[in-house]
Motif scaffolding. Structure first.
Motif, mmCIF file in Angstrom:
data_model
loop_
_atom_site.group_PDB
_atom_site.id
_atom_site.type_symbol
_atom_site.label_atom_id
_atom_site.label_comp_id
_atom_site.label_asym_id
_atom_site.label_seq_id
_atom_site.Cartn_x
_atom_site.Cartn_y
_atom_site.Cartn_z
ATOM 1 N N ASP A 51 0.789 -1.173 0.102
ATOM 2 C CA ASP A 51 -0.102 0.021 0.024
ATOM 3 C C ASP A 51 1.020 1.184 0.123
ATOM 4 O O ASP A 51 0.347 2.541 -0.079
ATOM 5 N N GLN A 52 2.049 1.020 0.026
ATOM 6 C CA GLN A 52 3.019 2.225 -0.017
ATOM 7 C C GLN A 52 3.848 2.626 -1.280
ATOM 8 O O GLN A 52 4.623 3.595 -1.390
ATOM 9 N N VAL A 53 3.656 1.665 -2.261
ATOM 10 C CA VAL A 53 4.376 1.742 -3.254
ATOM 11 C C VAL A 53 4.214 2.933 -4.192
ATOM 12 O O VAL A 53 5.235 3.573 -4.861
ATOM 13 N N VAL A 54 3.097 3.606 -4.127
ATOM 14 C CA VAL A 54 2.682 4.756 -4.754
ATOM 15 C C VAL A 54 3.538 5.907 -4.235
ATOM 16 O O VAL A 54 4.127 6.887 -4.760
ATOM 17 N N ARG A 102 6.597 -7.817 -1.108
ATOM 18 C CA ARG A 102 6.039 -9.089 -1.110
ATOM 19 C C ARG A 102 4.689 -8.948 -0.969
ATOM 20 O O ARG A 102 4.118 -8.441 -0.406
ATOM 21 N N LEU A 103 4.178 -9.986 -1.839
ATOM 22 C CA LEU A 103 2.544 -10.192 -2.167
ATOM 23 C C LEU A 103 2.241 -11.877 -1.697
ATOM 24 O O LEU A 103 3.130 -12.739 -2.245
ATOM 25 N N PRO A 104 0.952 -11.983 -1.293
ATOM 26 C CA PRO A 104 0.732 -13.467 -1.385
ATOM 27 C C PRO A 104 0.568 -13.929 -2.818
ATOM 28 O O PRO A 104 0.167 -13.289 -3.684
ATOM 29 N N ILE A 134 -1.328 -8.474 -10.457
ATOM 30 C CA ILE A 134 -2.168 -7.591 -10.883
ATOM 31 C C ILE A 134 -1.815 -6.234 -10.267
ATOM 32 O O ILE A 134 -1.903 -5.885 -9.123
ATOM 33 N N PHE A 135 -1.746 -5.284 -11.286
ATOM 34 C CA PHE A 135 -1.353 -3.943 -10.723
ATOM 35 C C PHE A 135 -2.872 -2.803 -10.984
ATOM 36 O O PHE A 135 -3.191 -2.925 -11.856
ATOM 37 N N LEU A 136 -3.262 -2.745 -9.868
ATOM 38 C CA LEU A 136 -4.538 -2.131 -9.693
ATOM 39 C C LEU A 136 -4.592 -0.820 -10.230
ATOM 40 O O LEU A 136 -3.751 -0.083 -10.024
ATOM 41 N N ASP A 137 -5.659 -0.470 -10.970
ATOM 42 C CA ASP A 137 -5.932 0.850 -11.649
ATOM 43 C C ASP A 137 -4.997 1.101 -12.711
ATOM 44 O O ASP A 137 -4.737 2.035 -13.227
ATOM 45 N N HIS A 138 -4.331 0.028 -13.337
ATOM 46 C CA HIS A 138 -3.237 -0.016 -14.470
ATOM 47 C C HIS A 138 -4.309 0.484 -15.594
ATOM 48 O O HIS A 138 -5.479 0.233 -15.796
#
Length: 161
Positions: A51-54, A102-104, A134-138
């Motif tokens: 949630d901090q990548v942006v 890291r992602l599930p 999956i990149f949300l809002d891409h």
């Protein structure tokens, strides 16, 4: 204050300090650590919550970094996928930063950074294509190299042709 120190300070504020220097274990707490650029190829390593990548991309952009690449790593034994962002800043204070997220493995989703770095569009599509992230809002998350009907992710370690 030097540019690299300004960047480090902004990242520390975002993540609340510097992580341990341990090279072992893959479940480290989010944070930052300095690395030997000759040995590791980058000056800083950041373990970032998805949630901090942006917010992190905005710091990197503000501080004059450019996005070199986005790639993935499959950790099937840990049930995780990892997305790697390589940022670089050239010039008087060369600095490379490796950001790890890291992602599930069963629900690999995180926000797109294409709004901050438009070049991320293609990198994210390739990471989606090969790892299933999956990149949300891409703006256009479709396959880039594999056929549209492909139902597999060839760089996952359990892929069998």
């Amino acid at each position: 204050m030097a540019r690299q120190e300004t960047t480090l300070q902004a990242l520390q504020e975002l993540f609340g300090g510097v992580a341990s220097a341990s090279q072992e274990g893959l479940d480290e707490a989010p944070g930052i650590r300095g690395t030997d650029p000759i040995r590791h190829g980058h000056h800083l390593e950041v373990l970032c919550p998805s949630d901090q990548v942006v917010a992190l991309a905005e710091v990197m952009n503000r501080d004059g970094f450019f996005l070199e690449s986005i790639s993935g790593v499959d950790w099937p034994d840990q049930g995780q996928l990892e997305v790697l962002y390589d940022y670089n800043r050239l010039g008087d204070e060369h600095c490379r930063v490796m950001v790890r997220v890291r992602l599930p493995r069963d629900t690999p989703e995180l926000p797109t950074i294409s709004g901050v770095f438009p070049s991320a569009d293609w990198h994210e599509r390739e990471t989606f294509d090969f790892y299933g992230v999956i990149f949300l809002d891409h703006p256009n998350l479709i396959r880039i190299l594999l056929p549209e009907e492909a139902d597999f992710f060839p760089l996952r370690k359990d892929y069998l042709p």
